[in-house]
Design a protein around this motif. Structure first.
Motif, PDB file in Angstrom:
ATOM      1  N   ASP A  21      16.114 -36.805  48.525  1.00  0.00           N
ATOM      2  CA  ASP A  21      17.303 -36.191  49.103  1.00  0.00           C
ATOM      3  C   ASP A  21      18.067 -37.246  49.894  1.00  0.00           C
ATOM      4  N   GLU A  22      19.274 -37.544  49.452  1.00  0.00           N
ATOM      5  CA  GLU A  22      20.066 -38.629  50.048  1.00  0.00           C
ATOM      6  C   GLU A  22      20.348 -38.415  51.532  1.00  0.00           C
ATOM      7  N   VAL A  28      16.799 -40.858  58.421  1.00  0.00           N
ATOM      8  CA  VAL A  28      15.538 -41.376  58.971  1.00  0.00           C
ATOM      9  C   VAL A  28      15.847 -42.471  59.985  1.00  0.00           C
ATOM     10  N   PRO A  29      15.347 -42.313  61.224  1.00  0.00           N
ATOM     11  CA  PRO A  29      15.707 -43.242  62.290  1.00  0.00           C
ATOM     12  C   PRO A  29      14.812 -44.475  62.412  1.00  0.00           C
ATOM     13  N   VAL A  30      14.138 -44.871  61.337  1.00  0.00           N
ATOM     14  CA  VAL A  30      13.306 -46.076  61.422  1.00  0.00           C
ATOM     15  C   VAL A  30      13.947 -47.194  60.620  1.00  0.00           C
ATOM     16  N   PRO A  31      13.874 -48.411  61.129  1.00  0.00           N
ATOM     17  CA  PRO A  31      14.449 -49.521  60.373  1.00  0.00           C
ATOM     18  C   PRO A  31      13.625 -49.772  59.110  1.00  0.00           C
ATOM     19  N   THR A  32      14.296 -49.813  57.976  1.00  0.00           N
ATOM     20  CA  THR A  32      13.621 -50.051  56.705  1.00  0.00           C
ATOM     21  C   THR A  32      14.446 -51.015  55.876  1.00  0.00           C
ATOM     22  N   ALA A  33      13.808 -51.527  54.840  1.00  0.00           N
ATOM     23  CA  ALA A  33      14.550 -52.263  53.825  1.00  0.00           C
ATOM     24  C   ALA A  33      15.458 -51.238  53.153  1.00  0.00           C
ATOM     25  N   ALA A  34      16.326 -51.649  52.271  1.00  0.00           N
ATOM     26  CA  ALA A  34      17.283 -50.745  51.641  1.00  0.00           C
ATOM     27  C   ALA A  34      16.603 -49.490  51.100  1.00  0.00           C
ATOM     28  N   PRO A  35      16.862 -48.320  51.725  1.00  0.00           N
ATOM     29  CA  PRO A  35      16.252 -47.088  51.230  1.00  0.00           C
ATOM     30  C   PRO A  35      16.849 -46.698  49.877  1.00  0.00           C
ATOM     31  N   SER A  36      16.092 -45.948  49.096  1.00  0.00           N
ATOM     32  CA  SER A  36      16.593 -45.532  47.790  1.00  0.00           C
ATOM     33  C   SER A  36      16.330 -44.047  47.578  1.00  0.00           C
ATOM     34  N   VAL A  37      17.122 -43.447  46.705  1.00  0.00           N
ATOM     35  CA  VAL A  37      17.024 -42.021  46.408  1.00  0.00           C
ATOM     36  C   VAL A  37      16.644 -41.859  44.939  1.00  0.00           C
ATOM     37  N   HIS A  38      15.711 -40.933  44.682  1.00  0.00           N
ATOM     38  CA  HIS A  38      15.192 -40.724  43.332  1.00  0.00           C
ATOM     39  C   HIS A  38      15.111 -39.240  43.043  1.00  0.00           C
TER      40      HIS A  38
END
Length: 173
Positions: A21-22, A28-38
């Motif tokens: 779900d985009e 999401v409030p955590v730093p991540t690498a580029a998140p992705s949607v599937h």
């Protein structure tokens, strides 16, 4: 442990996020690498695992254990299976019972990546409300933790899933 001996401390140094779900992924409030949607939860888990394991050196990747926190997913999948069993309009298929297994979410990635490290499926973290920290040591200096977070919809058969994978590496090694 003798005085003056320092044990390595686990420190998260890479996080990867994927989901189905985009809007939830973006929130999401955590730093991540580029998140992705599937579209499928298994694809989201594979994307998060690929990014997390990809952050490790080839040597560490070969021995890194995978810890899957699967309480939310397991609970949702069991409820979904029961709803399907009680739905007179639905014919159960063998894949319905296999779909309950959290291992089926990580199997596609582990198979494709030919991962040979240990894999642990944990129903609950050891302490209620505590964040799980994997044991990393000089012998096994890295691990990946995959947290599967499920947001059930109104229909018990539908849900949005976030897969947050964190790479842990022993410091001081």
């Amino acid at each position: 442990m003798t005085t003056g001996t320092r044990r390595p401390v686990a420190v998260p140094w890479h996080r990867a996020l994927a989901g189905t779900d985009e809007a939830r992924v973006a929130a999401v409030p955590v730093p991540t690498a580029a998140p992705s949607v599937h579209r499928k939860p298994a694809d989201a888990a594979s994307a998060a695992l690929g990014a997390a394991f990809g952050a490790l050196s080839e040597k560490d990747r070969a021995t890194a254990a995978l810890y899957v926190l699967c309480h939310d997913y397991g609970t949702w999948a069991a409820r979904r299976f029961v709803a399907r069993c009680h739905d007179p309009a639905r014919r159960l298929r063998p894949s319905d019972s296999v779909g309950m297994e959290t291992s089926e979410l990580v199997r596609p990635y582990l198979t494709t990546a030919e991962h040979r490290g240990d894999c642990y499926l944990l129903a609950r973290p050891p302490a209620s409300g505590a964040e799980f920290t994997p044991p990393v040591t000089a012998a096994r200096p890295a691990a990946v933790v995959l947290d599967l977070i499920v947001f059930p919809g109104e229909d018990p058969r539908d849900a949005d899933c976030l897969a947050l994978a964190t790479t842990w590496k022993a410091s001081g090694l």
